[in-house]
Design an enzyme around this catalytic site. Sequence first.
Site, mmCIF file in Angstrom:
data_model
loop_
_atom_site.group_PDB
_atom_site.id
_atom_site.type_symbol
_atom_site.label_atom_id
_atom_site.label_comp_id
_atom_site.label_asym_id
_atom_site.label_seq_id
_atom_site.Cartn_x
_atom_site.Cartn_y
_atom_site.Cartn_z
ATOM 1 C CG ASN A 121 -53.809 -23.926 24.330
ATOM 2 O OD1 ASN A 121 -53.993 -24.980 24.915
ATOM 3 N ND2 ASN A 121 -52.600 -23.381 24.215
ATOM 4 C CG ASP A 160 -48.284 -20.769 17.871
ATOM 5 O OD1 ASP A 160 -47.436 -21.581 18.296
ATOM 6 O OD2 ASP A 160 -49.216 -21.096 17.108
ATOM 7 C CB ILE A 189 -40.076 -25.368 23.478
ATOM 8 C CG1 ILE A 189 -40.652 -24.117 24.161
ATOM 9 C CG2 ILE A 189 -39.140 -26.117 24.423
ATOM 10 C CD1 ILE A 189 -41.551 -24.396 25.348
ATOM 11 C CG PHE A 194 -48.141 -34.563 20.420
ATOM 12 C CD1 PHE A 194 -47.090 -35.139 21.114
ATOM 13 C CD2 PHE A 194 -49.355 -35.232 20.364
ATOM 14 C CE1 PHE A 194 -47.250 -36.358 21.754
ATOM 15 C CE2 PHE A 194 -49.532 -36.447 21.002
ATOM 16 C CZ PHE A 194 -48.480 -37.015 21.696
ATOM 17 C CE LYS A 205 -47.856 -27.840 13.100
ATOM 18 N NZ LYS A 205 -49.129 -27.942 13.750
HETATM 19 N N1 CTP Z 1 -44.235 -26.355 20.159
HETATM 20 C C1 CTP Z 1 -43.282 -25.908 21.041
HETATM 21 N N2 CTP Z 1 -43.147 -24.582 21.280
HETATM 22 C C2 CTP Z 1 -43.934 -23.672 20.682
HETATM 23 C C3 CTP Z 1 -44.937 -24.126 19.786
HETATM 24 C C4 CTP Z 1 -45.057 -25.468 19.550
HETATM 25 O O1 CTP Z 1 -42.542 -26.732 21.608
HETATM 26 N N3 CTP Z 1 -43.766 -22.394 20.958
HETATM 27 C C5 CTP Z 1 -44.338 -27.797 19.884
HETATM 28 C C6 CTP Z 1 -45.590 -28.449 20.439
HETATM 29 O O2 CTP Z 1 -45.355 -28.929 21.764
HETATM 30 C C7 CTP Z 1 -45.819 -29.581 19.452
HETATM 31 C C8 CTP Z 1 -45.322 -29.023 18.148
HETATM 32 O O3 CTP Z 1 -44.438 -27.958 18.487
HETATM 33 O O4 CTP Z 1 -45.021 -30.696 19.749
HETATM 34 C C9 CTP Z 1 -46.362 -28.528 17.228
HETATM 35 O O5 CTP Z 1 -47.146 -27.578 17.877
HETATM 36 P P1 CTP Z 1 -48.335 -26.863 17.111
HETATM 37 O O6 CTP Z 1 -48.938 -25.834 18.000
HETATM 38 O O7 CTP Z 1 -49.232 -27.894 16.494
HETATM 39 O O8 CTP Z 1 -47.551 -26.233 15.931
HETATM 40 P P2 CTP Z 1 -47.094 -24.818 15.596
HETATM 41 O O9 CTP Z 1 -45.680 -24.883 15.186
HETATM 42 O O10 CTP Z 1 -47.435 -23.852 16.665
HETATM 43 O O11 CTP Z 1 -47.928 -24.553 14.286
HETATM 44 P P3 CTP Z 1 -49.433 -24.072 14.094
HETATM 45 O O12 CTP Z 1 -49.919 -23.528 15.405
HETATM 46 O O13 CTP Z 1 -49.284 -23.046 13.033
HETATM 47 O O14 CTP Z 1 -50.155 -25.284 13.626
#
Ligand code: CTP
Length: 399
Positions: free
Chosen positions: A211, A279, A306, A324, A338
């Site tokens: 990304n 994801d 995580i 975040f 979240k």
């Molecule tokens: N995060 C993480 N591990 C993952 C996905 C997300 O630790 N596998 C953490 C990111 O570092 C961030 C937070 O979760 O602090 C939110 O990440 P974001 O990508 O915005 O949220 P998602 O839960 O993936 O939701 P979406 O993509 O549906 O918005």
Amino acid sequence: MKNLLDKKILYIICGGISAYKSLETIRIFKKNGAQIKTILTNSAKEFITPLSVASLSQGKVYTDLFNVENETEMDHIALSRWADVILIAPATANTISKLAQGTTDDLASTVLLASNKEIYLAPAMNVRMWEHQSTKQNLQKLINYGYKLIGPEIGEMACGEYGEGKMSEPDKISNEINNYFLNLKKNKKLKALVTAGPTNEYIDPVRFITNKSSGKQGYEIAKSLSKKGFDTTLISGPTNLKIDDDIKLIEVETADEMLLETQKNLPTNVAVFSAAVADFKINKKFKNKIKKHESLNLNLEKNVDILNYISNHNSMRPELVIGFAAETNNVERNAEKKLNNKNCDWIIANDVSNKKIGFSSDFNEVTIYYKDKNKEKLSYKKKSEISDEIVDRIINQLN
Ligand code: CTP
């Protein structure tokens, strides 16, 4: 003042009547074991002599930007690098104005612009100059840049007027610097972990899903934490960024590697999850490079979240867990979701559809959503300044 021993203080003296107080301040610093290097601006030399400053500080006094001897011995970059902290006292209206504009026309202003150290300033000027809108605006800029203010005090001035603008006394100034080192020492016992950057999820040996995350905000948060004395570990996906040596950098590529390193380095007092973790990963990575076909179906499976995993873990959960939320729409609703779903203490949200604050920008504008339902906006500014503000709040929370 036990915390000044062996500390390196770069003391910048500007031209004002209260420059004479700098001699007493230097005496206190020396008495308590600090090492001092001084810079005198041209107008400071009208008020005190380099010889008296050199005698008291038992160190070199720097005056000119273009002095061949000094530049080879210690240039403006090296002077800032040498310092543990920088003090400007007295800080005149002129110097404050120059720093707010980023002007670099002498050694002092050049060193300050080139510095990433904590900078304290003790203003001294006539009450009308202090109250002038332009001084107020310049000072606000400096505070936003992270400068720390000592004083000024209300009292009788050298010009005979009474009001605010009098420089703080040497005792107070040296005490503030001592407290800075005391807090650093307290924070040193504190540990921080930051995740940053994107992850690469391999399809075959040469292709991956990733990304647009640049990692900039996470790196700046790690730097701010370390600057404030935290023992900081940064777990980073692939970025083009550099980080200071005093931060433990662990480079990873995939979400699985990031999870593993995060587990290995917890618990800490605070963890900031700023990484844009993919994801999904490929269910079964191809062993060899995929050849061109008419079509290709990829089977994806979910990566472990995580943040969610750690914030719900009994023994690994840090005291303060910060996530975040980079959103393109419904920022508030998604951030609050979240915050609850991932059981974190704060969510820091930003709108990445806004090009000015997007992934690769050096600027950001965020809102912190707290568990107690409060929220706080940190307005548009450099990512480094946003980070300093976030870390100030982390320190308050941990204390
Ligand atoms: N995060 C993480 N591990 C993952 C996905 C997300 O630790 N596998 C953490 C990111 O570092 C961030 C937070 O979760 O602090 C939110 O990440 P974001 O990508 O915005 O949220 P998602 O839960 O993936 O939701 P979406 O993509 O549906 O918005």
